[in-house]
Design an enzyme around this catalytic site. Structure first.
Site, PDB file in Angstrom:
ATOM      1  N   ARG A  46      39.192  34.604  36.582  1.00 24.46           N
ATOM      2  CA  ARG A  46      40.124  35.371  35.757  1.00 24.46           C
ATOM      3  C   ARG A  46      40.908  34.428  34.866  1.00 24.46           C
ATOM      4  NH1 ARG A  46      44.630  39.363  38.289  1.00 24.46           N
ATOM      5  NH2 ARG A  46      45.969  37.523  38.275  1.00 24.46           N
ATOM      6  N   SER A 115      39.876  47.970  39.560  1.00 30.05           N
ATOM      7  CA  SER A 115      41.250  47.971  40.066  1.00 30.05           C
ATOM      8  C   SER A 115      41.755  49.405  40.157  1.00 30.05           C
ATOM      9  CB  SER A 115      42.165  47.190  39.117  1.00 30.05           C
ATOM     10  OG  SER A 115      41.824  45.822  39.090  1.00 30.05           O
ATOM     11  N   LYS A 144      50.251  38.397  36.834  1.00 27.97           N
ATOM     12  CA  LYS A 144      49.536  39.111  35.786  1.00 27.97           C
ATOM     13  C   LYS A 144      50.536  39.812  34.894  1.00 27.97           C
ATOM     14  CE  LYS A 144      45.700  42.407  35.369  1.00 27.97           C
ATOM     15  NZ  LYS A 144      44.816  43.320  36.121  1.00 27.97           N
TER      16      LYS A 144
END
Length: 213
Positions: A46, A115, A144
């Protein structure tokens, strides 16, 4: 459901994720090497701020590393990058391309994770063919940008009782609450800063596994 993902989720209780900007080493390759040496079987790449070429070159190396270690590589968000580097799967959020569109890019054998933050999203992900779901954020997290509010352990409880596909608990999970997450039925959990922020990733993962066991 792609049965391959369950095998890897069952093999090791920690789902690891790169985060070079939050890492003690600031080196994704070094971090992944330590994760794999510690026994991790699922690595999610990520990165949001790198150029596509930088991500491509890192992922090519990580793909080679995961294959040699008998682990799988999941790419966050970028289905085209995942296909280009020969990854095993891609993980998408609620605001990304729908699962059906991702399948057209990746093919039927690709692992797709989604998600989810609420029961209706989990049911929708299963209905549309997700191979696994992320469940969270369980606690407050700052790893995030634009993350939604914590969904709490109630949602985790609901998933344990109602969802049949594999899932990974995520969001604000640290050493001090890891046991709580597993006591509510999680079989696999993702920690970000709790792993990459450590000076000794291998030792930290060993300690996390001791808590879980």
């Amino acid at each position: 459901m792609n049965r391959k993902i369950k095998k890897y989720f069952d093999a090791f209780p920690i789902y690891a994720m790169t985060a070079e900007d939050l890492s003690f080493s600031h080196d994704n390759i070094s971090d992944v090497e330590d994760m794999l040496k510690a026994g991790v079987k699922v690595i999610q790449y990520r990165e949001k701020e790198k150029s596509f070429l930088e991500m491509y070159n890192q992922c090519l190396k990580i793909r080679e590393m995961t294959r040699e270690a008998g682990a799988i590589l999941i790419i966050d968000d970028f289905a085209d990058l995942a296909v280009a580097v020969g990854a095993d799967g891609v993980h998408i959020g609620q605001e990304d391309m729908p699962i059906e569109a991702v399948r057209r890019v990746t093919g039927d054998d690709f692992i797709i994770g989604v998600s989810t933050h609420a029961p209706d999203q989990a049911v929708d992900a299963v209905k549309r063919g997700a191979d696994y779901i992320g469940v969270g954020p369980l606690y407050e997290t700052h790893t995030k940008k634009n993350v939604c509010a914590p969904v709490g352990l109630e949602y985790l409880d609901w998933v344990v009782e109602n969802i049949d596909i594999p899932f990974v608990a995520i969001g604000g999970i640290k050493k001090h609450n890891l046991n709580e997450v597993f006591s509510h039925g999680a079989k696999c959990a993702c920690l970000v800063t709790g792993i990459v922020g450590s000076k000794d990733i291998q030792d930290e993962i060993k300690k996390l596994c001791e808590i879980i066991n």
